[in-house]
Design a protein around this motif. Structure first.
Motif, short mmCIF file in Angstrom:
data_model
loop_
_atom_site.label_atom_id
_atom_site.label_comp_id
_atom_site.label_asym_id
_atom_site.label_seq_id
_atom_site.Cartn_x
_atom_site.Cartn_y
_atom_site.Cartn_z
N PRO A 281 12.34 -25.50 4.85
CA PRO A 281 12.22 -26.07 6.20
C PRO A 281 11.37 -25.24 7.15
O PRO A 281 10.89 -25.75 8.16
N THR A 282 11.17 -23.94 6.86
CA THR A 282 10.39 -23.09 7.75
C THR A 282 8.93 -22.96 7.34
O THR A 282 8.14 -22.35 8.08
N GLY A 283 8.55 -23.50 6.18
CA GLY A 283 7.15 -23.40 5.80
C GLY A 283 6.94 -23.34 4.30
O GLY A 283 7.83 -23.66 3.51
N THR A 284 5.73 -22.89 3.92
CA THR A 284 5.29 -22.89 2.52
C THR A 284 5.02 -21.47 2.04
O THR A 284 4.58 -20.61 2.81
N TYR A 285 5.26 -21.23 0.77
CA TYR A 285 4.87 -19.98 0.11
C TYR A 285 3.41 -20.12 -0.30
O TYR A 285 3.06 -21.01 -1.09
N ASP A 286 2.55 -19.25 0.21
CA ASP A 286 1.11 -19.35 -0.03
C ASP A 286 0.58 -18.07 -0.66
O ASP A 286 1.02 -16.96 -0.33
N VAL A 287 -0.40 -18.22 -1.55
CA VAL A 287 -1.05 -17.06 -2.16
C VAL A 287 -1.98 -16.43 -1.14
O VAL A 287 -2.86 -17.09 -0.59
N LEU A 288 -1.79 -15.14 -0.89
CA LEU A 288 -2.69 -14.39 0.00
C LEU A 288 -3.76 -13.67 -0.78
O LEU A 288 -4.89 -13.53 -0.33
N ASP A 289 -3.41 -13.14 -1.94
CA ASP A 289 -4.36 -12.42 -2.80
C ASP A 289 -4.11 -12.85 -4.23
O ASP A 289 -3.03 -12.63 -4.78
N ASN A 290 -5.10 -13.49 -4.83
CA ASN A 290 -4.96 -14.05 -6.17
C ASN A 290 -5.36 -13.05 -7.25
O ASN A 290 -5.63 -13.42 -8.38
N ALA A 291 -5.39 -11.76 -6.90
CA ALA A 291 -5.72 -10.73 -7.88
C ALA A 291 -4.66 -10.68 -8.97
O ALA A 291 -3.51 -11.11 -8.76
N PRO A 292 -5.01 -10.17 -10.14
CA PRO A 292 -3.98 -9.99 -11.17
C PRO A 292 -2.88 -9.06 -10.68
O PRO A 292 -3.12 -8.17 -9.86
N ALA A 293 -1.69 -9.27 -11.17
CA ALA A 293 -0.59 -8.37 -10.82
C ALA A 293 -0.90 -6.97 -11.34
O ALA A 293 -1.19 -6.79 -12.52
N ALA A 294 -0.87 -6.00 -10.45
CA ALA A 294 -1.21 -4.62 -10.81
C ALA A 294 -0.02 -3.94 -11.48
O ALA A 294 1.14 -4.32 -11.26
N PRO A 295 -0.27 -2.93 -12.32
CA PRO A 295 0.84 -2.16 -12.87
C PRO A 295 1.65 -1.51 -11.76
O PRO A 295 1.10 -1.09 -10.74
N LEU A 296 2.95 -1.43 -11.95
CA LEU A 296 3.81 -0.81 -10.96
C LEU A 296 3.41 0.64 -10.77
O LEU A 296 3.37 1.41 -11.73
N PRO A 297 3.07 1.06 -9.54
CA PRO A 297 2.66 2.46 -9.32
C PRO A 297 3.76 3.43 -9.75
O PRO A 297 4.95 3.14 -9.62
N GLN A 298 3.33 4.60 -10.25
CA GLN A 298 4.29 5.56 -10.76
C GLN A 298 5.27 6.01 -9.69
O GLN A 298 6.46 6.18 -9.95
N TRP A 299 4.79 6.18 -8.45
CA TRP A 299 5.69 6.64 -7.38
C TRP A 299 6.76 5.59 -7.08
O TRP A 299 7.90 5.93 -6.77
N LEU A 300 6.36 4.32 -7.22
CA LEU A 300 7.32 3.25 -6.97
C LEU A 300 8.30 3.13 -8.13
O LEU A 300 9.50 2.88 -7.92
N LEU A 301 7.80 3.32 -9.36
CA LEU A 301 8.68 3.32 -10.53
C LEU A 301 9.73 4.42 -10.39
O LEU A 301 10.92 4.20 -10.66
N SER A 302 9.31 5.60 -9.96
CA SER A 302 10.24 6.72 -9.81
C SER A 302 11.30 6.42 -8.76
O SER A 302 12.47 6.79 -8.91
N ALA A 303 10.89 5.72 -7.70
CA ALA A 303 11.84 5.40 -6.62
C ALA A 303 12.84 4.34 -7.04
O ALA A 303 13.98 4.32 -6.56
N LEU A 304 12.44 3.45 -7.96
CA LEU A 304 13.30 2.34 -8.36
C LEU A 304 14.09 2.60 -9.63
O LEU A 304 15.08 1.91 -9.89
N ALA A 305 13.69 3.58 -10.44
CA ALA A 305 14.36 3.83 -11.71
C ALA A 305 15.81 4.23 -11.46
O ALA A 305 16.09 5.05 -10.58
N PRO A 306 16.74 3.67 -12.22
CA PRO A 306 18.15 4.04 -12.05
C PRO A 306 18.34 5.53 -12.28
O PRO A 306 17.75 6.12 -13.18
#
Length: 300
Positions: free
Chosen positions: A171-196
């Motif tokens: 009801p509030t709008g549409t999900y739109d593609v902003l950047d159609n680039a391929p999904a990038a590999p998860l950055p190592q710093w982000l992996l470290s922050a999210l790893a259990p």
């Protein structure tokens, strides 16, 4: 000529499947799965050998996708676990917190702290004005969904989660593609922050040393152990139940509140995917509720 929204949604679902991202239908104009629940399972079709949940029924098969979206203008969900994706959900402040930073602002600050630029990757704008950043998970990585673990208004979806795909509407709008680039590999710093994190064994927590009845002592240690060993998907409910149960013993004078708070906070931290602030808030509110509703005596 009348526009049929099913055509655009079908095309978007097929596009996601072509990227290798399994999809399943959501209710039209909604973010909830359109699939039947276990209680109403007909045990036919994909469920012939037993009920299959949405993650199991997500598919990249174009024939199954065409069959599903031919029956209605269903929104599209991407099952992030089977897709091998980690999606970072950057939310925006609600109307009454306009001065608070957005998830995108906080994420930018995290990138700067890590000494890395804002990643270029497949990006979707959400109806609220937030964003979804898509990353590919490292092979073999088992990352959980998180809520606020990286920072305020930043959630992530990985194993056991899903995201609403572009072209879907609410009801509030549409999900739109902003950047159609391929999904990038998860950055190592982000992996470290999210790893259990590795967690100490629940048995390391010593029994209470304050004076308490045998009943209170057993209840205390049983509830702490239950929180520390709760399975994924049940942790929050287990913590809430444990805090309310022990709150009755705090109200009766059988247990000191500080001891209960410390023990439950420890148990949640050893077994949780949420922020410590989140768990401590659950504990405080549950204890307050239980004490207010059990002002006198012990309730068995």
């Amino acid at each position: 000529m009348t526009h049929d929204p099913r055509t655009a949604l079908l095309s978007a679902a097929l596009t996601a499947a072509e990227r290798g991202w399994p999809v399943f239908p959501l209710r039209p104009g909604d973010k909830r799965p359109a699939l039947h629940g276990e209680a109403r399972c007909p045990h036919t079709g994909p469920c012939t050998e037993g009920h299959r949940k949405w993650e199991q029924r997500a598919t990249t098969n174009p024939d199954r996708i065409r069959a599903a979206w031919s029956t209605g203008p269903y929104n599209i969900a991407i099952a992030t676990g089977p897709a091998g994706l980690v999606v970072v959900d950057l939310d925006v402040p609600k109307n009454n917190t306009k001065d608070a930073p957005s998830g995108a602002t906080t994420f930018q600050a995290l990138c700067e702290r890590a000494g890395q630029p804002m990643p270029t990757t497949y990006t979707v704008r959400t109806p609220s004005g937030g964003g979804h950043l898509y990353f590919t998970a490292p092979p073999g990585a088992r990352l959980p969904n998180t809520a606020g673990a990286l920072g305020p208004r930043i959630d992530t979806r990985a194993g056991g989660g899903y995201v609403v795909a572009p072209t879907s509407t609410t009801p509030t709008g549409t999900y739109d593609v902003l950047d159609n680039a391929p999904a990038a590999p998860l950055p190592q710093w982000l992996l470290s922050a999210l790893a259990p994190r590795s967690r100490p064994a629940p048995a390391r927590f010593a029994p209470i040393t304050v004076s308490a009845s045998r009943y209170a002592d057993a209840a205390f240690n049983n509830e702490v152990r239950a929180v520390a060993t709760a399975a994924e998907g049940t942790r929050n409910a287990t913590l809430l139940r444990a805090a309310r149960a022990l709150g009755r013993l705090v109200a009766s004078g059988d247990l000191p509140r500080a001891q209960v708070e410390e023990a439950l906070s420890w148990a949640a931290a050893t077994n949780g995917g949420q922020s410590q602030r989140y768990y401590d808030d659950v504990i405080t509110r549950a204890l307050n509720w239980s004490i207010a509703h059990n002002p006198q005596g012990r309730t068995a």
